[in-house]
Scaffold this motif. Structure first.
Motif, PDB file in Angstrom:
ATOM      1  N   THR A  96     -12.762  19.249   1.881  1.00  0.00           N
ATOM      2  CA  THR A  96     -11.450  19.394   1.893  1.00  0.00           C
ATOM      3  C   THR A  96     -10.676  18.295   2.517  1.00  0.00           C
ATOM      4  O   THR A  96     -11.114  17.624   3.545  1.00  0.00           O
ATOM      5  CB  THR A  96     -11.088  20.941   2.576  1.00  0.00           C
ATOM      6  N   ASN A 137      -8.236  18.690   4.784  1.00  0.00           N
ATOM      7  CA  ASN A 137      -7.984  19.170   6.028  1.00  0.00           C
ATOM      8  C   ASN A 137      -9.213  18.642   6.744  1.00  0.00           C
ATOM      9  O   ASN A 137      -9.016  18.261   7.872  1.00  0.00           O
ATOM     10  CB  ASN A 137      -7.691  20.685   6.335  1.00  0.00           C
ATOM     11  N   GLU A 138     -10.396  18.805   6.522  1.00  0.00           N
ATOM     12  CA  GLU A 138     -11.645  18.541   7.035  1.00  0.00           C
ATOM     13  C   GLU A 138     -11.526  16.775   7.290  1.00  0.00           C
ATOM     14  O   GLU A 138     -11.945  16.243   8.208  1.00  0.00           O
ATOM     15  CB  GLU A 138     -13.056  18.892   6.217  1.00  0.00           C
ATOM     16  N   ARG A 150      -9.122  15.008   7.384  1.00  0.00           N
ATOM     17  CA  ARG A 150      -8.180  14.536   8.574  1.00  0.00           C
ATOM     18  C   ARG A 150      -8.680  14.853  10.011  1.00  0.00           C
ATOM     19  O   ARG A 150      -8.465  14.424  10.759  1.00  0.00           O
ATOM     20  CB  ARG A 150      -6.731  15.120   8.065  1.00  0.00           C
ATOM     21  N   ASP A 151      -9.241  16.224   9.889  1.00  0.00           N
ATOM     22  CA  ASP A 151     -10.084  16.508  11.325  1.00  0.00           C
ATOM     23  C   ASP A 151     -10.988  15.372  11.793  1.00  0.00           C
ATOM     24  O   ASP A 151     -10.897  15.152  12.942  1.00  0.00           O
ATOM     25  CB  ASP A 151     -10.598  18.075  11.198  1.00  0.00           C
ATOM     26  N   ILE A 152     -11.734  14.802  10.833  1.00  0.00           N
ATOM     27  CA  ILE A 152     -12.716  13.766  11.353  1.00  0.00           C
ATOM     28  C   ILE A 152     -12.022  12.821  11.748  1.00  0.00           C
ATOM     29  O   ILE A 152     -12.280  12.084  13.005  1.00  0.00           O
ATOM     30  CB  ILE A 152     -13.768  13.432  10.087  1.00  0.00           C
ATOM     31  N   LYS A 153     -11.083  12.343  11.250  1.00  0.00           N
ATOM     32  CA  LYS A 153     -10.188  11.080  11.420  1.00  0.00           C
ATOM     33  C   LYS A 153      -9.582  11.389  12.892  1.00  0.00           C
ATOM     34  O   LYS A 153      -9.528  10.434  13.650  1.00  0.00           O
ATOM     35  CB  LYS A 153      -9.177  10.848  10.500  1.00  0.00           C
ATOM     36  N   ASP A 154      -9.000  12.635  13.110  1.00  0.00           N
ATOM     37  CA  ASP A 154      -8.349  12.771  14.249  1.00  0.00           C
ATOM     38  C   ASP A 154      -9.230  12.893  15.476  1.00  0.00           C
ATOM     39  O   ASP A 154      -8.882  12.628  16.519  1.00  0.00           O
ATOM     40  CB  ASP A 154      -7.469  14.293  14.161  1.00  0.00           C
ATOM     41  N   ARG A 155     -10.372  13.244  15.290  1.00  0.00           N
ATOM     42  CA  ARG A 155     -11.303  13.253  16.337  1.00  0.00           C
ATOM     43  C   ARG A 155     -12.065  11.748  16.712  1.00  0.00           C
ATOM     44  O   ARG A 155     -12.694  11.802  17.846  1.00  0.00           O
ATOM     45  CB  ARG A 155     -12.408  14.138  15.946  1.00  0.00           C
ATOM     46  N   ASN A 177      -6.598  24.358   1.910  1.00  0.00           N
ATOM     47  CA  ASN A 177      -6.957  23.617   3.191  1.00  0.00           C
ATOM     48  C   ASN A 177      -6.597  22.256   2.722  1.00  0.00           C
ATOM     49  O   ASN A 177      -7.322  21.252   3.283  1.00  0.00           O
ATOM     50  CB  ASN A 177      -8.731  23.633   3.211  1.00  0.00           C
TER      51      ASN A 177
END
Length: 91
Positions: free
Chosen positions: A6, A8-9, A11-16, A60
Motif C-alpha cells: 500500500t 501508506n506502507e 510512506r511509512d518505510i520512507k518516514d522511518r 490505505n
C-alpha cells in the motif's frame, strides 16, 4: 521482481529511514536523490525519474505495484541495520 504494497506502507518505510538515507540509496544505486524521492511518492520528474512504480486508488492510500524493488530492498536493509544495534542494546 514485482512487489505490491500500500502507499501508506511505502510512506511509512520512507518516514522511518534515518536522515541522509535518500542520498545514500541514490549514491549506492547510481540514481539521483530526486529519483529515490519519487520512488517514495514524490513528484519531481524535472530533476528525477520515474522508477518502476504504479499507484492505483484504494484503501490505505492506494495500491503500489513496484516493478523495480532495488530502492525498496535497500531501504528495508537500512532499517534492519538501524534496528539491530537497538535490539542488541536492549538484550
Amino acid at each position: 521482481m514485482t512487489r505490491t504494497i500500500t502507499f501508506n506502507e511505502l510512506r511509512d518505510i520512507k518516514d522511518r529511514l534515518p536522515d541522509g538515507s535518500m542520498h545514500c540509496i541514490a549514491d549506492e544505486l547510481g540514481v539521483s536523490v530526486e529519483t529515490v524521492r519519487n520512488y517514495f511518492g514524490g513528484y519531481n520528474f524535472k530533476d528525477g525519474k520515474s522508477c518502476g512504480l504504479h499507484i492505483e486508488p484504494g484503501p490505505n492510500g492506494g495500491i503500489v505495484v513496484l516493478s523495480d524493488t532495488a530502492i525498496l530492498e535497500r531501504a528495508l536493509k537500512m532499517l534492519e541495520e538501524v534496528s539491530a544495534p537497538i535490539a542488541m542494546a536492549e538484550a
